[in-house]
Every structure is written in C-alpha cells, then in structure tokens.
Write a protein that holds these residues in place. Structure first.
Motif, PDB file in Angstrom:
ATOM      1  N   LEU A 160       0.815  -1.125   0.008  1.00 56.09           N
ATOM      2  CA  LEU A 160      -0.076   0.009  -0.005  1.00 56.09           C
ATOM      3  C   LEU A 160       0.804   1.201   0.070  1.00 56.09           C
ATOM      4  O   LEU A 160       1.680   1.464   0.847  1.00 56.09           O
ATOM      5  CB  LEU A 160      -0.807  -0.135   1.250  1.00 56.09           C
ATOM      6  CG  LEU A 160      -1.832  -1.370   1.478  1.00 56.09           C
ATOM      7  CD1 LEU A 160      -2.592  -1.001   2.670  1.00 56.09           C
ATOM      8  CD2 LEU A 160      -2.815  -1.276   0.098  1.00 56.09           C
ATOM      9  N   ASP A 161       1.080   2.065  -1.135  1.00 49.91           N
ATOM     10  CA  ASP A 161       1.349   3.375  -1.148  1.00 49.91           C
ATOM     11  C   ASP A 161       0.767   4.429  -0.498  1.00 49.91           C
ATOM     12  O   ASP A 161       0.150   5.376  -0.987  1.00 49.91           O
ATOM     13  CB  ASP A 161       1.728   3.745  -2.868  1.00 49.91           C
ATOM     14  CG  ASP A 161       2.657   4.662  -2.828  1.00 49.91           C
ATOM     15  OD1 ASP A 161       3.339   5.198  -1.974  1.00 49.91           O
ATOM     16  OD2 ASP A 161       2.962   5.223  -3.902  1.00 49.91           O
ATOM     17  N   LEU A 162       0.916   4.653   0.835  1.00 44.26           N
ATOM     18  CA  LEU A 162       0.310   5.376   1.582  1.00 44.26           C
ATOM     19  C   LEU A 162       1.285   6.633   2.224  1.00 44.26           C
ATOM     20  O   LEU A 162       2.260   6.147   2.281  1.00 44.26           O
ATOM     21  CB  LEU A 162      -0.468   5.087   2.888  1.00 44.26           C
ATOM     22  CG  LEU A 162      -1.609   3.983   2.446  1.00 44.26           C
ATOM     23  CD1 LEU A 162      -2.175   3.280   3.856  1.00 44.26           C
ATOM     24  CD2 LEU A 162      -2.505   4.490   1.649  1.00 44.26           C
ATOM     25  N   PRO A 163       0.814   7.803   2.642  1.00 41.58           N
ATOM     26  CA  PRO A 163       1.848   8.956   2.684  1.00 41.58           C
ATOM     27  C   PRO A 163       2.152   8.743   4.273  1.00 41.58           C
ATOM     28  O   PRO A 163       1.904   9.587   5.188  1.00 41.58           O
ATOM     29  CB  PRO A 163       1.065  10.048   2.688  1.00 41.58           C
ATOM     30  CG  PRO A 163      -0.382   9.867   3.001  1.00 41.58           C
ATOM     31  CD  PRO A 163      -0.470   8.284   2.238  1.00 41.58           C
ATOM     32  N   LEU A 164       2.794   7.512   4.421  1.00 43.17           N
ATOM     33  CA  LEU A 164       3.311   7.399   5.846  1.00 43.17           C
ATOM     34  C   LEU A 164       4.867   6.889   5.561  1.00 43.17           C
ATOM     35  O   LEU A 164       5.210   5.629   5.369  1.00 43.17           O
ATOM     36  CB  LEU A 164       2.823   6.144   6.708  1.00 43.17           C
ATOM     37  CG  LEU A 164       1.245   6.545   6.856  1.00 43.17           C
ATOM     38  CD1 LEU A 164       0.485   5.365   7.567  1.00 43.17           C
ATOM     39  CD2 LEU A 164       1.061   7.638   7.828  1.00 43.17           C
ATOM     40  N   ASN A 165       5.896   7.773   5.614  1.00 38.20           N
ATOM     41  CA  ASN A 165       7.192   7.777   5.347  1.00 38.20           C
ATOM     42  C   ASN A 165       7.853   6.572   6.237  1.00 38.20           C
ATOM     43  O   ASN A 165       8.954   5.795   5.717  1.00 38.20           O
ATOM     44  CB  ASN A 165       7.780   9.088   5.295  1.00 38.20           C
ATOM     45  CG  ASN A 165       7.378   9.720   4.620  1.00 38.20           C
ATOM     46  OD1 ASN A 165       6.975   9.298   3.441  1.00 38.20           O
ATOM     47  ND2 ASN A 165       7.569  11.237   4.915  1.00 38.20           N
ATOM     48  N   ALA A 166       7.536   6.691   7.533  1.00 38.77           N
ATOM     49  CA  ALA A 166       8.272   5.680   8.379  1.00 38.77           C
ATOM     50  C   ALA A 166       7.725   4.297   8.506  1.00 38.77           C
ATOM     51  O   ALA A 166       8.185   3.271   9.146  1.00 38.77           O
ATOM     52  CB  ALA A 166       8.051   6.288   9.712  1.00 38.77           C
ATOM     53  N   TRP A 167       6.622   4.128   7.790  1.00 34.83           N
ATOM     54  CA  TRP A 167       5.699   2.710   7.759  1.00 34.83           C
ATOM     55  C   TRP A 167       5.679   2.183   6.566  1.00 34.83           C
ATOM     56  O   TRP A 167       5.711   2.767   5.502  1.00 34.83           O
ATOM     57  CB  TRP A 167       4.432   2.929   8.393  1.00 34.83           C
ATOM     58  CG  TRP A 167       4.183   3.107   9.964  1.00 34.83           C
ATOM     59  CD1 TRP A 167       4.363   4.113  10.485  1.00 34.83           C
ATOM     60  CD2 TRP A 167       4.069   2.068  10.888  1.00 34.83           C
ATOM     61  NE1 TRP A 167       4.267   4.217  11.869  1.00 34.83           N
ATOM     62  CE2 TRP A 167       4.089   2.807  12.126  1.00 34.83           C
ATOM     63  CE3 TRP A 167       3.916   0.808  11.158  1.00 34.83           C
ATOM     64  CZ2 TRP A 167       3.863   2.191  13.299  1.00 34.83           C
ATOM     65  CZ3 TRP A 167       3.839   0.141  12.163  1.00 34.83           C
ATOM     66  CH2 TRP A 167       3.885   0.841  13.137  1.00 34.83           C
ATOM     67  N   ASP A 168       5.990   0.659   6.480  1.00 39.27           N
ATOM     68  CA  ASP A 168       5.812  -0.099   5.350  1.00 39.27           C
ATOM     69  C   ASP A 168       4.435  -0.874   5.482  1.00 39.27           C
ATOM     70  O   ASP A 168       4.397  -1.735   6.431  1.00 39.27           O
ATOM     71  CB  ASP A 168       6.843  -1.080   5.057  1.00 39.27           C
ATOM     72  CG  ASP A 168       8.266  -0.406   4.690  1.00 39.27           C
ATOM     73  OD1 ASP A 168       8.283   0.856   4.099  1.00 39.27           O
ATOM     74  OD2 ASP A 168       9.161  -1.046   5.096  1.00 39.27           O
ATOM     75  N   LEU A 169       3.335  -0.592   4.580  1.00 38.81           N
ATOM     76  CA  LEU A 169       2.057  -1.072   4.875  1.00 38.81           C
ATOM     77  C   LEU A 169       1.646  -1.861   3.617  1.00 38.81           C
ATOM     78  O   LEU A 169       2.087  -1.817   2.694  1.00 38.81           O
ATOM     79  CB  LEU A 169       0.938  -0.025   5.195  1.00 38.81           C
ATOM     80  CG  LEU A 169       1.312   1.027   6.114  1.00 38.81           C
ATOM     81  CD1 LEU A 169       0.087   1.876   6.063  1.00 38.81           C
ATOM     82  CD2 LEU A 169       1.089   0.385   7.568  1.00 38.81           C
ATOM     83  N   GLU A 170       1.008  -2.862   3.962  1.00 37.78           N
ATOM     84  CA  GLU A 170       0.681  -3.933   3.038  1.00 37.78           C
ATOM     85  C   GLU A 170      -0.728  -4.570   3.346  1.00 37.78           C
ATOM     86  O   GLU A 170      -0.815  -4.863   4.575  1.00 37.78           O
ATOM     87  CB  GLU A 170       1.728  -5.157   2.667  1.00 37.78           C
ATOM     88  CG  GLU A 170       1.864  -6.028   3.557  1.00 37.78           C
ATOM     89  CD  GLU A 170       2.893  -6.984   3.348  1.00 37.78           C
ATOM     90  OE1 GLU A 170       3.521  -6.690   2.189  1.00 37.78           O
ATOM     91  OE2 GLU A 170       3.194  -8.031   3.848  1.00 37.78           O
ATOM     92  N   PHE A 171      -1.349  -5.076   2.394  1.00 35.21           N
ATOM     93  CA  PHE A 171      -2.667  -5.809   2.484  1.00 35.21           C
ATOM     94  C   PHE A 171      -2.457  -7.282   2.242  1.00 35.21           C
ATOM     95  O   PHE A 171      -1.986  -7.694   1.320  1.00 35.21           O
ATOM     96  CB  PHE A 171      -3.790  -5.289   1.777  1.00 35.21           C
ATOM     97  CG  PHE A 171      -5.251  -6.244   1.751  1.00 35.21           C
ATOM     98  CD1 PHE A 171      -5.717  -6.143   2.929  1.00 35.21           C
ATOM     99  CD2 PHE A 171      -5.346  -6.868   0.743  1.00 35.21           C
ATOM    100  CE1 PHE A 171      -7.031  -6.868   3.091  1.00 35.21           C
ATOM    101  CE2 PHE A 171      -6.604  -7.772   0.683  1.00 35.21           C
ATOM    102  CZ  PHE A 171      -7.456  -7.676   1.962  1.00 35.21           C
ATOM    103  N   ARG A 172      -2.549  -8.103   3.198  1.00 34.91           N
ATOM    104  CA  ARG A 172      -2.303  -9.547   3.258  1.00 34.91           C
ATOM    105  C   ARG A 172      -3.609 -10.458   3.171  1.00 34.91           C
ATOM    106  O   ARG A 172      -4.551 -10.282   4.054  1.00 34.91           O
ATOM    107  CB  ARG A 172      -1.550 -10.073   4.306  1.00 34.91           C
ATOM    108  CG  ARG A 172      -1.070 -11.378   4.080  1.00 34.91           C
ATOM    109  CD  ARG A 172      -0.093 -11.718   5.257  1.00 34.91           C
ATOM    110  NE  ARG A 172       1.056 -10.998   5.387  1.00 34.91           N
ATOM    111  CZ  ARG A 172       1.968 -10.957   6.475  1.00 34.91           C
ATOM    112  NH1 ARG A 172       1.683 -11.679   7.389  1.00 34.91           N
ATOM    113  NH2 ARG A 172       2.916  -9.988   6.284  1.00 34.91           N
ATOM    114  N   LEU A 173      -3.802 -11.190   2.316  1.00 34.02           N
ATOM    115  CA  LEU A 173      -4.928 -12.185   2.132  1.00 34.02           C
ATOM    116  C   LEU A 173      -4.406 -13.552   2.186  1.00 34.02           C
ATOM    117  O   LEU A 173      -3.599 -13.983   1.354  1.00 34.02           O
ATOM    118  CB  LEU A 173      -5.629 -11.765   0.624  1.00 34.02           C
ATOM    119  CG  LEU A 173      -7.144 -12.503   0.647  1.00 34.02           C
ATOM    120  CD1 LEU A 173      -8.056 -12.025   1.808  1.00 34.02           C
ATOM    121  CD2 LEU A 173      -7.707 -12.579  -0.914  1.00 34.02           C
TER     122      LEU A 173
END
Length: 230
Positions: A151-164
């Motif tokens: 997920l390319d969200l404007p949170l520089n310090a976090w790496d986010l992803e959606f997992r199914l």
C-alpha cells in the motif's frame, strides 16, 4: 610417462597455433576442448537445508515446570534437490505411557513464491505440508497461500501492505475438510537509527477471519523485536 608428455606437447602446440594438424593426426583446437567439457556435466546434490531435532531425550533439571510424561522424539528433514524447494523428513516418537509404543511419522513440504514488480510489488506465496502417521494411520495435508499487496500511503516511516491468506486442511482419519480466509492490514517500522547497536522493529497487524464452520473473528497483534544490528 612419455605418452603423457607427447600428448601434452601436441595440445600445447595446437593451442599456440590456434588449431591445425600434427604428425600424429588432427590437433585439438580451443573449440574442441570447450565442447568436450560441455559433454561431461557434473551432477551435484545440495543438502544444505538439512534440519534435525530431538525432544525429551535429556531430563530437565526444572522438574517442577516439566510435565510428568514427556514423549521422546527424534526427527530429521532435508532438501534432496538443489533447485526444488521440496523438503521430506521423518520422525520417531516413543510414547511416555505404559505401552512405550514406538511410532514413526513421514512428513513433506514445498512452497512457491513469485514477485511482480510491474504490478507494484505484488507477491504471491503458495505452500503445502503433509504428514503420515503409521500408528494411527492418520494422513494430514494442508494448503495455504498469501497474497501481499503493498500500500502506497503517505506514511514515510511505515511499510504497509494488505495480506490475504486462504488455508485448507484435510484430515483423513477424521474425514474432515476445513478452510479459512484471513484478511490483514500489516504495518512495519524501524524505531532505532542505522548506527544503533541494536535494531528495534515494530510490527502491527489487524485482521478478520472467516470460516464456513465458525463465526467470523477479528484479531490484532503488536510485536516489538530487538536484535543486534550486525
């Protein structure tokens, strides 16, 4: 020894001249030597992913925190082929009961993964594990998968992803087939600096599980990992 010296001399002259003929007949060229090397490939087998484990062989000194009956088990698992992510192993278990029955179990597992950078770093992982117990004639097989969508969200310090994550388990002794579907929002950030002696990582996940035979359930997990920054 003289034939060996003459043969080496013939090859040496042929390499200096780039090929040609000698008094004894046609000489070898560099292309001929390369072709002969290709015709005799070397078959190698890799056992680098060999695992071994044991349980209950040595008595614990902290008997107050150890159950009275502990099964003794010895097992090993290895990857027989270098290019295939396939592992097979076995385990011997001696029951701690009065019968002292010795049983064996065969197990196997394999997995496959693929990354698609053209789709924004989409990652797919498929795996399966199975076991066969001779004591109870129990055959178990499980299938699982992961679909990770960054997920390319404007949170520089976090790496986010959606997992199914879908899973399916087969139990032949019980005659049951169970399945489950887990959807999660997973985040990861590094709390420590690059020059710190220890690396601190914070993992957060919030998910929702759906199964045909059970009610939907929500879950949340917060994990802090501290490890040496090597």
């Amino acid at each position: 020894m003289p034939p060996l010296v003459l043969g080496f001399s013939s090859v040496a002259h042929a390499l200096e001249d780039g090929g040609g003929t000698t008094a004894d007949g046609p000489a070898w060229s560099i292309d001929d030597i390369a072709a002969r090397r290709v015709q005799a490939p070397t078959v190698t087998y890799s056992l680098s992913r060999t695992q071994a484990w044991a349980n209950g062989l040595v008595a614990s000194r902290m008997s107050a925190f150890t159950p009275s009956g502990v099964d003794k088990a010895v097992g090993a698992k290895m990857q027989p082929f270098q290019d295939w992510n396939f592992l097979i192993g076995t385990e011997l278990i001696r029951s701690s009961g009065e019968s002292r029955f010795l049983s064996s179990k065969a197990m196997w597992e394999t997995s496959w993964s693929q990354d698609w950078e053209s789709l924004g770093g989409l990652r797919v992982v498929l795996s399966t594990t199975g076991s066969l117990d001779n004591a109870q004639a129990d055959y178990l097989q499980s299938f699982s998968g992961n679909l990770n969508v960054p997920l390319d969200l404007p949170l520089n310090a976090w790496d986010l992803e959606f997992r199914l994550s879908p899973t399916m388990n087969v139990d032949m002794s019980q005659g049951s087939l169970t399945s489950n579907l887990m959807s999660e929002l997973v985040g990861k950030t590094i709390l420590s600096s690059h020059n710190a002696a220890f690396r601190s990582t914070l993992d957060v996940s919030v998910g929702y599980s759906i199964a045909p035979e059970a009610r939907p359930a929500a879950s949340a997990q917060l994990q802090l990992t501290i490890s040496p920054n090597l």
